[in-house]
Design a protein around this motif. Structure first.
Motif, mmCIF file in Angstrom:
data_model
loop_
_atom_site.group_PDB
_atom_site.id
_atom_site.type_symbol
_atom_site.label_atom_id
_atom_site.label_comp_id
_atom_site.label_asym_id
_atom_site.label_seq_id
_atom_site.Cartn_x
_atom_site.Cartn_y
_atom_site.Cartn_z
ATOM 1 N N PHE A 1 -5.654 3.692 -0.436
ATOM 2 C CA PHE A 1 -7.065 3.269 -0.501
ATOM 3 C C PHE A 1 -7.304 2.089 0.437
ATOM 4 C CE2 PHE A 1 -10.499 0.985 -3.085
ATOM 5 C CZ PHE A 1 -11.527 1.764 -2.553
ATOM 6 N N LYS A 2 -6.359 1.119 0.431
ATOM 7 C CA LYS A 2 -6.493 -0.047 1.319
ATOM 8 C C LYS A 2 -6.452 0.391 2.783
ATOM 9 C CE LYS A 2 -6.618 -4.560 2.094
ATOM 10 N NZ LYS A 2 -6.549 -4.624 3.529
ATOM 11 N N ASP A 3 -5.544 1.298 3.108
ATOM 12 C CA ASP A 3 -5.463 1.818 4.484
ATOM 13 C C ASP A 3 -6.784 2.462 4.901
ATOM 14 O OD1 ASP A 3 -2.927 1.004 5.024
ATOM 15 O OD2 ASP A 3 -1.975 2.941 4.658
ATOM 16 N N LYS A 4 -7.335 3.253 3.995
ATOM 17 C CA LYS A 4 -8.587 3.966 4.277
ATOM 18 C C LYS A 4 -9.733 2.985 4.509
ATOM 19 C CE LYS A 4 -11.532 7.520 2.192
ATOM 20 N NZ LYS A 4 -11.716 8.377 1.002
ATOM 21 N N MET A 5 -9.838 1.959 3.646
ATOM 22 C CA MET A 5 -10.905 0.965 3.792
ATOM 23 C C MET A 5 -10.717 0.129 5.061
ATOM 24 S SD MET A 5 -13.034 1.512 1.345
ATOM 25 C CE MET A 5 -12.620 3.233 1.698
ATOM 26 N N ASP A 6 -9.462 -0.173 5.405
ATOM 27 C CA ASP A 6 -9.187 -0.900 6.655
ATOM 28 C C ASP A 6 -9.639 -0.086 7.866
ATOM 29 O OD1 ASP A 6 -8.122 -3.158 5.490
ATOM 30 O OD2 ASP A 6 -6.050 -2.475 5.618
ATOM 31 N N HIS A 7 -9.382 1.215 7.800
ATOM 32 C CA HIS A 7 -9.764 2.120 8.893
ATOM 33 C C HIS A 7 -11.287 2.134 9.066
ATOM 34 C CE1 HIS A 7 -9.291 5.421 11.673
ATOM 35 N NE2 HIS A 7 -10.180 6.121 11.004
ATOM 36 N N VAL A 8 -12.005 2.208 7.940
ATOM 37 C CA VAL A 8 -13.473 2.183 7.976
ATOM 38 C C VAL A 8 -13.941 0.850 8.558
ATOM 39 C CG1 VAL A 8 -15.559 2.116 6.521
ATOM 40 C CG2 VAL A 8 -13.782 3.817 6.072
#
Length: 596
Positions: A205-212
């Motif tokens: 989830f953190k990776d995904k939000m960082d990507h966004v």
């Protein structure tokens, strides 16, 4: 020269006065232009050069603003107000965002093609107001979660770009983004059935939000801070459990046999873990479980890499300070010192007149560094007891005044065994060793006989026998057969045992031990917290001498590094008053005095 300039100006003035100033002519001209623009907005092809000429004429005659622009902007407002309402109902958010972007592009193109440049600002403001500003809440409520859930990078980028154009747009997006992270994160953290996957889901989830954040929100500092606040908020909604599970996740990655990652990949995973760790308030819970798992890895030689272990320790030290890692570093020092001691002990044993046929390895653990282990008295074979005494004599001869306490629960051994198939080596716990050595005497024993001979307490003995007679490597047979061990069972040595490996590790069956361990570890953390609170109260009162209740509580919150409720602080203050460390003011019960 004067004459040549004066003639066209006079001509324009006459044209404006006698033709364009005529209400009917002006009205029909403007209506014709607006009709052409509306047709073009509806997708038809119009003669742009004619519109450019007509509007250029109105501009030259200085009637563009009064006769055309005002009506044009009113018509634009009406058109997009209706279109915004209709499209928000009929279309999904991604489609709507692309439509708004297209409309803005079309209107900018109109300015370039035939409208006066001065019209651009009020025109674009009108479109943005009716298609975006009026529908910000609806767009976010209807579409943000879908865009984030489905990782729609293109549309999220467009959403950010469009909302940055309107007043309050980014503020509204920021708030919705923060709430989404809190809501989605709370679903991960608050569901006990998802505990096994919690840490991996948090990392993903953190990776995904960082990507966004990087791809869509232009690394906006406000959004980065909002994300940190949201993670810190939801991860602490369920106290202690995330800290415990993060410690166990690190253990799974640092344990030998983890072939998922290279050293570089492992380092990246540990860096990501530290980001999640940073959000946790109860870091003492993490420390307790991390210490327990580190002890197992070190004592059983199950650590995948000393470099990775020390790298993790360095990260924790950098994040939490030297006090946080001092005991963990002490554990590593104990292991290194124990190696040196064992080299000296082997030299010592070579000089003994009566050498043992058992090779003994001892780890000397400093009690304050390691987790506390419940002592258990078991009946060791005479040869082992004799060897213990030899080591004790050797060690205390070098370190007088120290006290040795043996921990049989942590012991393990390698037994040389002979089956019909041939010779094997069994890697077993000390309790498994005590049981198996009995079968050197005879072929069969009852449960009661084994209990009496070994002195192992009931639950531990049942686990031990279950691992030897009911697990994958059944070196004992059990009568009657079955998965559970009962008091009336008897056990026989399984001489027919077969295995493809020469050295076989027989795992001790845990059986709900983990639940008990979790409870006892968590209880120890809470006990430690009480000591820390007491020490902080005394320290503050000793320095300040007199303090009101509210100021004392405020000081405590500044000093304590774990979450604590006001009611718990009040209990500790009452306890210290009862033990005469401090007293209430006789006239003001909310005032405290330090008692020297």
């Amino acid at each position: 020269m004067l004459c040549s300039e004066w003639v066209p100006d006079t001509g324009l003035e006459l044209f404006r006065t006698h033709i364009i100033s005529d209400g009917a002519v002006q009205s029909r001209t403007v209506e014709g232009i607006l009709e052409q623009i509306e047709r073009e907005r509806n997708g038809e092809t119009v003669e742009r050069s004619l519109l450019r000429s007509l509007l250029g004429m109105l501009s030259d005659l200085q009637v563009y603003k009064d006769s055309f622009e005002q009506r044009f902007l009113m018509e634009t407002n009406r058109l997009y107000a209706a279109e915004g309402q209709r499209f928000m109902q009929d279309r999904d958010v991604p489609e709507y965002l692309h439509h708004v972007a297209q409309r803005l592009e079309e209107e900018n193109d109109r300015v370039i093609s035939y409208l006066d440049q001065s019209t651009q600002k009020p025109l674009i403001a009108t479109v943005e107001k009716q298609l975006l500003e009026e529908h910000m809440s609806a767009i976010l409520q209807k579409g943000l979660r879908i865009l984030l859930d489905e990782n729609r990078v293109c549309e999220l980028t467009l959403l950010y770009e469009l909302f940055s154009k309107v007043k309050g747009g980014l503020t509204a997006l920021l708030q919705a983004w923060r709430e989404y992270i809190k809501s989605f994160g709370a679903e991960i953290v608050s569901s006990p059935e998802r505990d096994k996957e919690m840490v991996q889901e948090l990392l993903d989830f953190k990776d995904k939000m960082d990507h966004v954040m990087q791809r869509c929100f232009q690394r906006n500092d406000s959004f980065i801070n909002a994300m940190k606040e949201a993670f810190e908020s939801f991860i602490n909604k369920r106290p202690n459990k995330p800290a415990e599970l993060i410690a166990k996740y690190v253990d799974s990655k640092l344990r030998a046999g983890n072939k998922e990652a290279t050293e570089e990949e492992l380092e990246r995973i540990l860096d990501k873990i530290m980001i999640i760790f940073r959000f946790i308030h109860g870091k003492d819970v993490f420390e307790a479980f991390y210490k327990k798992d580190l002890a197992k890895r070190l004592l059983v030689g199950k650590s995948a890499s000393v470099d990775a272990e020390k790298s993790m320790l360095s990260k924790l030290k950098h994040e939490c300070g030297a006090a946080f890692t001092s005991k963990l570093e002490g554990m590593f020092k104990d292991m290194e010192l124990s190696k040196d001691i064992m080299i000296q002990f082997k030299q010592y044993m070579q000089n003994q007149s009566d050498p043992s046929n058992i090779e003994l390895t001892v780890n000397i653990l400093t009690m304050g560094y390691w987790p506390s282990y419940t002592p258990m008295d078991v009946h060791l074979p005479t040869e082992m007891v004799k060897l213990q005494e030899v080591f004790k004599l050797f060690y205390l001869g070098k370190h007088s005044g120290r006290k040795l306490q043996w921990q049989p629960t942590l012991g393990h051994a390698v037994l040389k065994t002979e089956f019909k198939e041939g010779k094997k080596e069994l890697q077993v716990s000390l309790f498994q060793t005590l049981v198996l050595l009995m079968f050197n005497e005879t072929e069969e024993f009852s449960m009661e006989e084994i209990r009496t001979a070994t002195g192992i307490e009931d639950d531990e003995l049942k686990r031990t026998l279950q691992s030897l007679a009911c697990g994958k490597a059944r070196v004992l047979n059990k009568t009657p057969r079955g998965k559970d061990v009962e008091d009336g069972d008897s056990f026989q040595f399984n001489s027919d045992f077969r295995h493809k490996l020469f050295r076989i590790k027989i795992n001790q069956i845990q059986m709900k031990e983990t639940v008990e361990e979790q409870v006892s570890t968590t209880e120890r953390v809470f006990q430690d917290r009480q000591y820390h609170i007491d020490a902080a109260v005394v320290r503050i009162m000793k320095m300040r001498k007199t303090l009101s209740h509210n100021l004392l509580v405020s000081e405590l919150y500044n000093q304590l590094k774990f979450p604590v409720k006001p009611a718990d602080l009040k209990k500790r203050i009452e306890s210290l008053i009862d033990r005469d460390y401090m007293e209430r003011d006789k006239e003001n019960p909310n005032q405290y005095h330090y008692v020297a």
